[in-house]
Design an enzyme around this catalytic site. Structure first.
Site, short mmCIF file in Angstrom:
data_model
loop_
_atom_site.label_atom_id
_atom_site.label_comp_id
_atom_site.label_asym_id
_atom_site.label_seq_id
_atom_site.Cartn_x
_atom_site.Cartn_y
_atom_site.Cartn_z
N VAL A 58 0.82 -1.23 0.00
CA VAL A 58 0.00 0.00 0.00
C VAL A 58 0.85 1.27 0.00
CG1 VAL A 58 -1.96 -1.15 1.12
CG2 VAL A 58 -0.30 0.11 2.53
N ASN A 84 -7.36 -2.03 5.58
CA ASN A 84 -7.04 -2.66 6.85
C ASN A 84 -5.54 -2.73 7.12
OD1 ASN A 84 -7.54 -4.79 9.13
ND2 ASN A 84 -6.21 -5.85 7.66
N SER A 138 -8.55 2.98 14.89
CA SER A 138 -8.22 2.48 16.24
C SER A 138 -8.80 3.48 17.23
CB SER A 138 -6.70 2.40 16.42
OG SER A 138 -6.39 2.25 17.81
N TYR A 151 1.60 6.07 16.14
CA TYR A 151 0.54 5.20 15.58
C TYR A 151 -0.83 5.88 15.70
CZ TYR A 151 -2.69 1.17 15.58
OH TYR A 151 -3.73 0.30 15.34
N LYS A 155 -3.93 7.14 12.92
CA LYS A 155 -5.33 6.70 12.96
C LYS A 155 -6.29 7.89 13.08
CE LYS A 155 -4.63 2.25 12.53
NZ LYS A 155 -5.05 1.55 11.32
P1 NAD Z 1 -1.56 -7.94 11.66
O1 NAD Z 1 -0.13 -7.55 11.87
O2 NAD Z 1 -2.04 -9.24 12.16
O3 NAD Z 1 -1.92 -7.83 10.12
C1 NAD Z 1 -1.56 -6.71 9.34
C2 NAD Z 1 -1.40 -7.18 7.91
O4 NAD Z 1 -1.05 -6.00 7.13
C3 NAD Z 1 -0.25 -8.18 7.72
O5 NAD Z 1 -0.68 -9.29 6.96
C4 NAD Z 1 0.82 -7.37 6.99
O6 NAD Z 1 1.64 -8.15 6.12
C5 NAD Z 1 -0.05 -6.38 6.20
N1 NAD Z 1 0.72 -5.21 5.79
C6 NAD Z 1 1.63 -4.51 6.50
N2 NAD Z 1 2.17 -3.54 5.74
C7 NAD Z 1 1.57 -3.63 4.52
C8 NAD Z 1 1.74 -2.92 3.30
N3 NAD Z 1 2.65 -1.93 3.19
N4 NAD Z 1 0.97 -3.25 2.24
C9 NAD Z 1 0.07 -4.28 2.34
N5 NAD Z 1 -0.10 -5.02 3.47
C10 NAD Z 1 0.65 -4.68 4.55
O7 NAD Z 1 -2.38 -6.72 12.31
P2 NAD Z 1 -3.91 -6.60 12.81
O8 NAD Z 1 -3.87 -6.53 14.28
O9 NAD Z 1 -4.78 -7.58 12.15
O10 NAD Z 1 -4.22 -5.12 12.30
C11 NAD Z 1 -5.09 -4.86 11.20
C12 NAD Z 1 -5.55 -3.42 11.30
O11 NAD Z 1 -6.27 -3.23 12.53
C13 NAD Z 1 -4.41 -2.38 11.32
O12 NAD Z 1 -4.77 -1.25 10.56
C14 NAD Z 1 -4.29 -2.04 12.77
O13 NAD Z 1 -3.73 -0.77 12.98
C15 NAD Z 1 -5.74 -2.10 13.21
N6 NAD Z 1 -5.96 -2.29 14.63
C16 NAD Z 1 -5.46 -3.37 15.28
C17 NAD Z 1 -5.66 -3.49 16.66
C18 NAD Z 1 -5.13 -4.66 17.44
O14 NAD Z 1 -5.14 -4.60 18.69
N7 NAD Z 1 -4.66 -5.73 16.81
C19 NAD Z 1 -6.38 -2.50 17.35
C20 NAD Z 1 -6.88 -1.40 16.65
C21 NAD Z 1 -6.67 -1.30 15.29
#
Ligand code: NAD
Length: 246
Positions: A58, A84, A138, A151, A155
Site C-alpha cells: 500500500v 485494513n 483504532s 501510531y 489513525k
Molecule cells: P496484523 O499484523 O495481524 O496484520 C496486518 C497485515 O497487514 C499483515 O498481513 C501485513 O503483512 C499487512 N501489511 C503490512 N504492511 C503492509 C503494506 N505496506 N501493504 C500491504 N499489506 C501490509 O495486524 P492486525 O492486528 O490484524 O491489524 C489490522 C488493522 O487493525 C491495522 O490497521 C491495525 O492498525 C488495526 N488495529 C489493530 C488493533 C489490534 O489490537 N490488533 C487495534 C486497533 C486497530
C-alpha cells in the site's frame, strides 16, 4: 451492488483482522481479494478462505495500480474496499521515538490508506459504480496511550480522511466509514498478550473486561459495507468493550 457476490478488496488481508474479514466476506458469498505485502501469507490465507491472493504494497502507488489491475482482471471491478493494512512499527515516548518508526507508520497507515482509497475510488467514479469503503482505525485516535503517539496520530488522520472521503464521494454513491477497534488478539498484539502484566493492564482499561477477538470486529465491517448501512457514511464506530467510556 448485489447483497453478495461483490468484489471485496481487503488490504492486509493475510493476517489478523484482515484475515477474519476475508473469511467473513467469503462466507457471505463475496469474491475476496486478499491483498498483502507478504505474498506467501496472502496465498496461504486466500487458499484457506477461498479468496484470491494479490501481492500489493500500500505504500507503493505502482504496486497498488498493478494490484488493482490484477483484481479487475481476475474478479472484476472492486465494489467494497477495506483499508485494513496497518503497522505499529515500534513504540516509544515522543522525545525518544526514532523518526524512521514515525515515517514507516505514516507511510503504511496514512499514506497507504490515502493511496488505495484514491485509486479504488477513482475507478468507481470513472465507471459510475456505487461502492463502499471501510477504513480500519483504532480507538487510539481518540484515547492516548503513552508510547503509541506515532501510531495514534496516523489513525486520527485516517478518521479525518474517512469524513472527507465520505463527503466527496457521496454524490457518486460511494459510502466511506471507519471501524475503530480497541485492543484485539492478532499477530500484531501477540507479544503484548503473552506478557501477563501487560495483558492485565490492557484488560483493566476495558469495562467489558476482555480483549477483543477478530470475530468481534468483522460483523461491524460487513454491516457497514452492506446495503443495510445504505444511509450510513462518514461514521467511525468503535468496537472496544467500552474503553472509550473511561
Ligand atoms: P496484523 O499484523 O495481524 O496484520 C496486518 C497485515 O497487514 C499483515 O498481513 C501485513 O503483512 C499487512 N501489511 C503490512 N504492511 C503492509 C503494506 N505496506 N501493504 C500491504 N499489506 C501490509 O495486524 P492486525 O492486528 O490484524 O491489524 C489490522 C488493522 O487493525 C491495522 O490497521 C491495525 O492498525 C488495526 N488495529 C489493530 C488493533 C489490534 O489490537 N490488533 C487495534 C486497533 C486497530
Amino acid at each position: 451492488m448485489s447483497a453478495a457476490g461483490r468484489v471485496v478488496l481487503v488490504t492486509g488481508g493475510a493476517s489478523g483482522i484482515g484475515r477474519a474479514l476475508a473469511e467473513a466476506f467469503t462466507a457471505l458469498g463475496d469474491r475476496v481479494a486478499v491483498a498483502d505485502v507478504d505474498a506467501a501469507a496472502a496465498h496461504r490465507t486466500a487458499g484457506e478462505c477461498g479468496g484470491t491472493a494479490v501481492t500489493l504494497d500500500v505504500t507503493d502507488p505502482r504496486s497498488v495500480t498493478a494490484g488493482l489491475d490484477l483484481v479487475a482482471e481476475r474478479l472484476g471491478p472492486v465494489d467494497v474496499l477495506v483499508n485494513n493494512a496497518g503497522v505499529v512499527a515500534g513504540s516509544g515516548l515522543l522525545v525518544e521515538l526514532p523518526l524512521e518508526v514515525f515515517d514507516t507508520v505514516v507511510a503504511v497507515n496514512l499514506r497507504g490508506t490515502f493511496t488505495v482509497t484514491q485509486a479504488v475510488a477513482a475507478r468507481m467514479v470513472a465507471d459510475a459504480r456505487a461502492g463502499s469503503i471501510v477504513n480500519i482505525s483504532s480507538i487510539g485516535a481518540r484515547q492516548p496511550t503513552a508510547g503509541l503517539g506515532h501510531y495514534e496520530a496516523t489513525k486520527a488522520a485516517v478518521d479525518a480522511l474517512t469524513r472527507t472521503a465520505a463527503l466527496e464521494l457521496a454524490p457518486h454513491g460511494i459510502r466511506v466509514n471507519g471501524v475503530a477497534p480497541g485492543p484485539v488478539h492478532t499477530p500484531m498484539t501477540a507479544g503484548l498478550m503473552e506478557d501477563p502484566a501487560a495483558r492485565e493492564a490492557w484488560e483493566a482499561r476495558i469495562p467489558l473486561g476482555r480483549i477483543a477477538t477478530t470475530g468481534d470486529i468483522a460483523p461491524l465491517v460487513t454491516f457497514l459495507a452492506s446495503a443495510q448501512a445504505g444511509h450510513v457514511t462518514g461514521a467511525v464506530v468503535q468496537v472496544d468493550g467500552g474503553q472509550l467510556l473511561v
